[in-house]
Design an enzyme around this catalytic site. Structure first.
Site, PDB file in Angstrom:
ATOM      1  N   CYS A 123       0.842  -1.203   0.000  1.00  0.00           N
ATOM      2  CA  CYS A 123       0.000   0.000   0.000  1.00  0.00           C
ATOM      3  C   CYS A 123       0.876   1.251   0.000  1.00  0.00           C
ATOM      4  CB  CYS A 123      -0.926  -0.034   1.212  1.00  0.00           C
ATOM      5  SG  CYS A 123      -2.101   1.322   1.243  1.00  0.00           S
ATOM      6  N   CYS A 124       1.913   1.262   0.866  1.00  0.00           N
ATOM      7  CA  CYS A 124       2.813   2.427   0.902  1.00  0.00           C
ATOM      8  C   CYS A 124       3.544   2.582  -0.434  1.00  0.00           C
ATOM      9  CB  CYS A 124       3.831   2.299   2.040  1.00  0.00           C
ATOM     10  SG  CYS A 124       3.167   2.687   3.664  1.00  0.00           S
ATOM     11  N   CYS A 208      -3.638   4.006   9.419  1.00  0.00           N
ATOM     12  CA  CYS A 208      -2.383   3.484   9.981  1.00  0.00           C
ATOM     13  C   CYS A 208      -1.811   4.390  11.076  1.00  0.00           C
ATOM     14  CB  CYS A 208      -1.346   3.301   8.875  1.00  0.00           C
ATOM     15  SG  CYS A 208      -1.895   2.218   7.579  1.00  0.00           S
ATOM     16  N   CYS A 231       7.525   4.199   5.930  1.00  0.00           N
ATOM     17  CA  CYS A 231       6.701   3.905   4.754  1.00  0.00           C
ATOM     18  C   CYS A 231       7.538   3.452   3.569  1.00  0.00           C
ATOM     19  CB  CYS A 231       5.898   5.137   4.362  1.00  0.00           C
ATOM     20  SG  CYS A 231       6.918   6.558   3.963  1.00  0.00           S
TER      21      CYS A 231
HETATM   22 FE1  SF4 Z   1      -1.390   2.715   2.928  1.00  0.00          FE
HETATM   23 FE2  SF4 Z   1      -1.172   2.950   5.568  1.00  0.00          FE
HETATM   24 FE3  SF4 Z   1       0.967   3.291   3.971  1.00  0.00          FE
HETATM   25 FE4  SF4 Z   1      -0.993   5.088   4.030  1.00  0.00          FE
HETATM   26  S1  SF4 Z   1       0.410   4.535   5.705  1.00  0.00           S
HETATM   27  S2  SF4 Z   1      -0.012   4.336   2.227  1.00  0.00           S
HETATM   28  S3  SF4 Z   1      -2.817   3.747   4.254  1.00  0.00           S
HETATM   29  S4  SF4 Z   1      -0.213   1.389   4.339  1.00  0.00           S
END
Ligand code: SF4
Length: 383
Positions: A123-124, A208, A231
């Site tokens: 996701c990041c 998060c 991240c």
């Molecule tokens: Fe995705 Fe969480 Fe990373 Fe944001 S912090 S990009 S929601 S995994």
């Protein structure tokens, strides 16, 4: 300083910068860097989070036109978006660039916005590291707001670091303490992120981030309960979003050139191209490739859905046509289909990291001994 000069050493340059600015006041250092055109194009990357206002205020006072890259992951708190707009306006930031993930990539990899629940790294990558990597193209350096007191990998960071080849990362607040930040904010009468007062000491995406209240580790509220602490945007080179599967297991992409499609192939000679890679769809008519077959080093065949077996037939046909280069199946291929891919002439399979998480390396490696299960092979061995 010339990043293009072949004798230029970025690591020596970074070491000199660390020496030179070791004891310089933060604002003076930023002023020197921004005023000195030999540093090339610089940008500030800001999350408009808990302490971001400190660097934003400094930059606004030095040069309001400096590009500010704001990564909007589309998962941020609404308070962050409101705060970002108001702060940018109040400080008069003239070149605020909102960086978002690519729409098609989100639809393909996270259409329900739930990827963060089962694969925060993926996701990041989708929402932060890949968009930022694209946004930073053309910049020679970027300014980050990390501090050593935040701990973890940040504890030992220098003022200047190598980010990726030909780019430096500047951490002007590396040596600042929590108290220094609070003092600067109070002295300059700056507005904090509204969630800071509610116990959020480090603020990222809403799913998060949790408040940490009085806990001294202010980043404890990020990815709470997971081993993840960053991240990925501070890890230098962005990890490729795909995994290459071979009989040896998982590996990162090793093909650095671009892939061309068949139309490109017909329009260009590629005489000066040291290595040629071509993308084909599963329904491609192989005979059309005859004039180029000996020139191609890698063919990548698209598997758009798991149930589409046309790619396997195409692999067989390409081998029958005499193609001896690397043959790769890309996309929706499951571990259970690996043996079939290998028997169809493919050397490797390219899958995205989301699938790689769902079907990790041991699952694929259990199929790596595909020849044992090969029917014809078994017949040959028993003859
Ligand atoms: Fe995705 Fe969480 Fe990373 Fe944001 S912090 S990009 S929601 S995994």
């Amino acid at each position: 300083m010339s990043f293009e000069n072949p004798n230029f050493s970025l690591s020596a340059h970074v070491a000199k910068l660390n020496d030179r600015f070791q004891s310089t006041d933060t604002v003076d250092m930023l002023r020197s860097l921004i005023a000195d055109s030999s540093f090339g194009q610089l940008a500030l990357v800001s999350s408009f989070g808990a302490d971001s206002v400190v660097l934003l205020d400094m930059i606004a006072k030095i040069d309001r036109a400096l590009p500010i890259l704001f990564i909007d992951t589309e998962m941020l708190f609404h308070q962050t978006l409101t705060y970002q707009q108001k702060l940018a306006e109040d400080l008069g930031l003239a070149d605020l660039r909102r960086i978002s993930p690519v729409r098609e990539a989100v639809l393909e990899r996270d259409s329900e916005n739930l990827l963060h629940r089962y694969d925060t790294d993926a996701c990041c990558a989708l929402r932060k590291t890949e968009p930022l990597a694209r946004a930073l193209i053309g910049f020679n350096g970027w300014i980050s707001g990390r501090k050593r007191y935040q701990g973890g990998a940040r504890s030992n960071m220098e003022l200047f670091e190598i980010d990726v080849e030909n780019r430096i990362k500047i951490n002007p607040l590396a040596h600042w303490s929590r108290e220094d930040l609070a003092k600067y904010i109070a002295t300059n009468n700056l507005p904090r992120h509204p969630l800071h007062a509610k116990g959020y000491k480090s603020i990222g995406c809403a799913p998060c981030t949790t408040p940490t209240g009085t806990i001294s580790d202010e980043r404890a509220g990020r990815w709470h309960g997971q081993r993840k602490t960053e991240c990925g945007i501070h890890f230098g080179q962005v990890r490729p979003s795909s995994v290459i599967v071979t009989d040896e297991g998982f590996a990162d992409e090793d093909w650095s050139g671009e892939f061309v499609n068949f139309d490109d192939l017909t329009k260009n000679t590629f005489q000066d191209t040291p290595a040629l890679a071509v993308d084909l769809n599963g329904d491609f008519e192989t005979k059309k490739l005859v004039p180029w077959i000996a020139q191609i080093d890698l063919i990548r065949v698209d598997f758009p859905v798991f149930s589409d077996g046309r790619g396997f037939s195409l692999g067989n046909q390409l081998r029958a046509l005499g193609f001896v280069g690397r043959l790769r199946a890309k996309g929706h291929v499951l571990a259970d289909q690996y043996a079939m891919a290998r028997r169809s002439g493919f050397d490797e399979v390219e899958i995205d990291r989301t699938l790689a998480r769902r079907q990790p390396e041991p699952v694929w490696q259990a199929r790596a001994n595909w020849q044992v299960r090969d029917y014809q092979n078994r017949l040959r061995n028993s003859a």
